[in-house]
Design a protein around this motif. Structure first.
Motif, mmCIF file in Angstrom:
data_model
loop_
_atom_site.group_PDB
_atom_site.id
_atom_site.type_symbol
_atom_site.label_atom_id
_atom_site.label_comp_id
_atom_site.label_asym_id
_atom_site.label_seq_id
_atom_site.Cartn_x
_atom_site.Cartn_y
_atom_site.Cartn_z
ATOM 1 N N TYR A 178 0.844 -1.207 0.000
ATOM 2 C CA TYR A 178 0.000 0.000 0.000
ATOM 3 C C TYR A 178 0.875 1.252 0.000
ATOM 4 O O TYR A 178 0.678 2.172 -0.807
ATOM 5 N N ASP A 179 1.851 1.286 0.878
ATOM 6 C CA ASP A 179 2.711 2.474 1.005
ATOM 7 C C ASP A 179 3.444 2.773 -0.295
ATOM 8 O O ASP A 179 3.557 3.942 -0.695
ATOM 9 N N MET A 180 3.910 1.741 -0.959
ATOM 10 C CA MET A 180 4.737 1.953 -2.148
ATOM 11 C C MET A 180 3.901 2.284 -3.384
ATOM 12 O O MET A 180 4.427 2.802 -4.370
ATOM 13 N N VAL A 181 2.617 1.966 -3.327
ATOM 14 C CA VAL A 181 1.776 2.144 -4.515
ATOM 15 C C VAL A 181 0.787 3.285 -4.324
ATOM 16 O O VAL A 181 0.103 3.699 -5.264
ATOM 17 N N LYS A 182 0.699 3.864 -3.150
ATOM 18 C CA LYS A 182 -0.389 4.809 -2.870
ATOM 19 C C LYS A 182 -0.343 6.078 -3.713
ATOM 20 O O LYS A 182 -1.364 6.753 -3.869
ATOM 21 N N ALA A 183 0.819 6.410 -4.263
ATOM 22 C CA ALA A 183 0.882 7.589 -5.142
ATOM 23 C C ALA A 183 0.125 7.337 -6.438
ATOM 24 O O ALA A 183 -0.292 8.272 -7.115
ATOM 25 N N VAL A 184 -0.079 6.079 -6.776
ATOM 26 C CA VAL A 184 -0.736 5.710 -8.035
ATOM 27 C C VAL A 184 -2.220 5.419 -7.821
ATOM 28 O O VAL A 184 -3.054 5.653 -8.688
ATOM 29 N N VAL A 222 -5.391 10.130 12.641
ATOM 30 C CA VAL A 222 -4.040 10.554 12.996
ATOM 31 C C VAL A 222 -3.799 11.920 12.384
ATOM 32 O O VAL A 222 -4.233 12.188 11.261
ATOM 33 N N THR A 223 -3.129 12.809 13.131
ATOM 34 C CA THR A 223 -2.762 14.110 12.574
ATOM 35 C C THR A 223 -1.280 14.381 12.836
ATOM 36 O O THR A 223 -0.686 13.843 13.770
ATOM 37 N N CYS A 224 -0.703 15.213 11.982
ATOM 38 C CA CYS A 224 0.658 15.685 12.224
ATOM 39 C C CYS A 224 0.861 16.987 11.464
ATOM 40 O O CYS A 224 0.033 17.363 10.625
ATOM 41 N N THR A 225 1.904 17.689 11.799
ATOM 42 C CA THR A 225 2.367 18.792 10.960
ATOM 43 C C THR A 225 3.691 18.324 10.380
ATOM 44 O O THR A 225 4.664 18.152 11.117
ATOM 45 N N GLY A 226 3.684 18.049 9.084
ATOM 46 C CA GLY A 226 4.887 17.475 8.501
ATOM 47 C C GLY A 226 4.841 17.496 6.997
ATOM 48 O O GLY A 226 3.855 17.938 6.402
ATOM 49 N N PRO A 227 5.915 16.983 6.378
ATOM 50 C CA PRO A 227 6.037 17.066 4.915
ATOM 51 C C PRO A 227 5.330 15.953 4.151
ATOM 52 O O PRO A 227 5.265 16.018 2.936
ATOM 53 N N THR A 228 4.857 14.926 4.841
ATOM 54 C CA THR A 228 4.148 13.855 4.130
ATOM 55 C C THR A 228 2.900 13.484 4.921
ATOM 56 O O THR A 228 2.759 13.830 6.095
ATOM 57 N N GLY A 229 2.009 12.756 4.266
ATOM 58 C CA GLY A 229 0.733 12.415 4.867
ATOM 59 C C GLY A 229 0.829 11.318 5.914
ATOM 60 O O GLY A 229 1.887 10.697 6.091
ATOM 61 N N VAL A 230 -0.263 11.101 6.610
ATOM 62 C CA VAL A 230 -0.282 10.133 7.706
ATOM 63 C C VAL A 230 -1.233 8.969 7.442
ATOM 64 O O VAL A 230 -1.714 8.321 8.374
ATOM 65 N N GLU A 231 -1.493 8.670 6.157
ATOM 66 C CA GLU A 231 -2.340 7.507 5.864
ATOM 67 C C GLU A 231 -1.759 6.226 6.428
ATOM 68 O O GLU A 231 -2.469 5.386 6.964
#
Lengths: 156, 156, 156, 156, 156, 156
Positions: free
Chosen positions: C125-131, D101-110
């Motif tokens: 999931y993590d590696m493909v989620k941009a797609v 989940v929440t954060c302040t950061g450069p990428t998402g938290v999915e």
């Protein structure tokens, strides 16, 4: 006499205080090598030809180790890494691992890059040791770093 | 062609099955070296004279890393270590770390000894890097191991 | 009413006492699936064709997670795993992960196999989620287990 | 063809470089379900009535797992989470877990939300498996996310 | 002078060698107390009345910490715990935590029980500190232990 | 009645949302004590005279534990620590440990300082327990803290 910043005036270990250092973009590249027999190298290479698993496993191990650096090196600060990568080059009797790590933070990322290289090479060792008991890991050093007050630096 | 036991017949990585191997007493000794400048070596030595903290911290880091080996090396089995120790020898321009690990278990403890040495040397690097940027970690290898079906072995 | 063994008579959580259970050979196989778009599946497949890295990374993540199970699942006992493997099958619109874990110990290894499957699928999931943002992970269950007092069991 | 950002141009895995992405407020909500027998559900419910321990343990496990996400998912960036919560809804034959989940950061938290849900459901599985061997964990997906360059998104 | 077994003849730290000690059934019980204001105690109690979450979270934290003991205490051996439980008693101005840990192994489990108590009490502290800044954790000690060559022992 | 911020309106545990709190410089100092027999204290002292290892090991353990705080205390936020130090004072029948931790972040570092003290004292306990079974760890509390909306505070 030169002072080690990780020791206080009584010689006791501590995490150096970085609260007054600016968070800047930092990069570090480290490299190391494992020497192995022709048979072992061929085993890695042919495993590579099929699915690349020895080096793929070692690469993942190195990247994950970069993130674990502050849990391994007692006085190392935790840093939120911006990127980490590990690459391999198969030589004539050895494999060279090169790791590049970046972050935006108050201290450099040499230790993360060195740890990534070390664990990547240890992982190769683990996967190949049934074939070759005489492997040696060496030449682990920082190639270059940038960012921070001390500025850019290359190993020349 | 030699087979890597960590790859299955399709080349995929796996933890080798050790469920049919007897639990026997195992020992492994590994060694490695960090080369450093006279100034850096003197800093370690004088820190040592006072409270021994550089080497004490590196020793603790190495012992703790030995216990974390299966969390760092992806295909390494978890083993309940019976003992772990790390010793240092200050040379002329270098420090040598030697780690000895024992367990009673189905697989050897080379990786634990090698990991202890690697992390102990990385810890020295971390504590001394403000004084010397050109240190190199190397000569990390197994000196000898005993126990298990393959019997005793020494690096000659 | 059925009693949950992880709760004591007052309803408080605890690690169940296994000190009177014999250490026997245990095996468990678990399986789960991630559904993904044709584009995402093709991205995995072509990445696979080149270096197999998506599935290689997911495999390593699953195996390492199996070893971390007692650190993740609060009341799970630590077990010295004898082996762990994760395999993938690319379907028409999904990828199926199957993990097999063995140990010699006083409790079963279902949780280790289920954790390996879960983390392997999360890694895909993590590696493909941009797609593909609409992937769903599901059908995670135990296929069969053997060993222990309760004997062998298959999901039928 | 779509490119997976976690693979470089040669197909090798890496942590994507986020050093040029702004740190913004991010939120993600994920959900998943475990199906279980009437007897198992009743065991959870009555345990709940007394001390709520099954769901309380699963909630803690999920929150702690959210913080461990970068140690589990190899190419995931470490983020300093601002908050994490896990809630449960008992249905007719299933339990649904929802993590925010929440954060302040450069990428998402999915990935943090998905990992929290997965480990919370695995923890329920572990505590109930003595009563029901046929549980299935599924429907794990992102419900919605906000923040970052790609903007808000809902699963519709 | 009495010798500390964790120091070798030169005073260097090491994990004591337990490879010649038999694996026997071991038990240890430890206890500790947190003193807190009437308001803070009432907050725990009323939170307890509803869902028991403060003590449920502290209990889980203590049990999980017992399993992490060898990763926290540098010279502590890893042991496969057979059971772990943490109980609380609300007093007049304090909460007492009692942890019992068992294993079958070559060394005792005092450290695991003490670590479980310490982390359980720290977790209460964390959850209540917004209400009371003057809490004190204390009286952490071993109540009794059994198993091993040195035999049974009680704190009298 | 005072509300515990780690419980939501239904009493369920959660990590409090700190996303609207400013990142400011924070400091916290915590202290605790272990009481031990004259023989045990002498053993520490004479070990100290030689190589200082008992206290050096305990110091490293405390600093490393400060960094692991969010992995131990379930609802604690991860913070990138700016510094951490642990000092010891040998008294007449006891050893006092004092830890100071700083960070720039949205929440305070009391838990990190308290965890450092607790684990440092547990490490002393572990290394001395062969000599003295009746040690007691106590008086663990926050001495002072600064930074954040609630301002500076001292234990008086």
């Amino acid at each position: 006499m030169s002072r080690l910043t990780h020791l206080d005036e009584t010689g006791a270990a501590r995490m150096v205080n970085v609260s007054d250092k600016d968070a800047t973009k930092r990069t570090a590249t480290a490299r190391g090598t494992i020497t192995l027999s022709a048979e072992a190298l061929e085993a890695v290479r042919s495993g590579s030809a099929k699915k690349g698993d020895v080096l793929a496993v070692a690469r993942v191990a190195g990247i994950m180790a970069a993130k674990q650096t502050p849990a391994l090196i007692p006085l190392c600060h935790a840093l939120a890494l911006s990127s980490a990568s590990v690459d391999f080059e198969l030589g004539d009797g050895d494999i060279t691992a090169t790791a590049t790590v970046t972050c935006t933070g108050p201290t450099g990322v040499e230790m993360e890059a060195l740890t990534a290289v070390s664990v990547a090479l240890l992982t190769i060792y683990d996967m190949v040791k049934a074939v070759d008991r005489t492997m040696v890991i060496g030449q682990i050093r920082v190639l270059d770093k940038s960012g921070g007050k001390s500025g850019d630096w290359s190993a020349a």
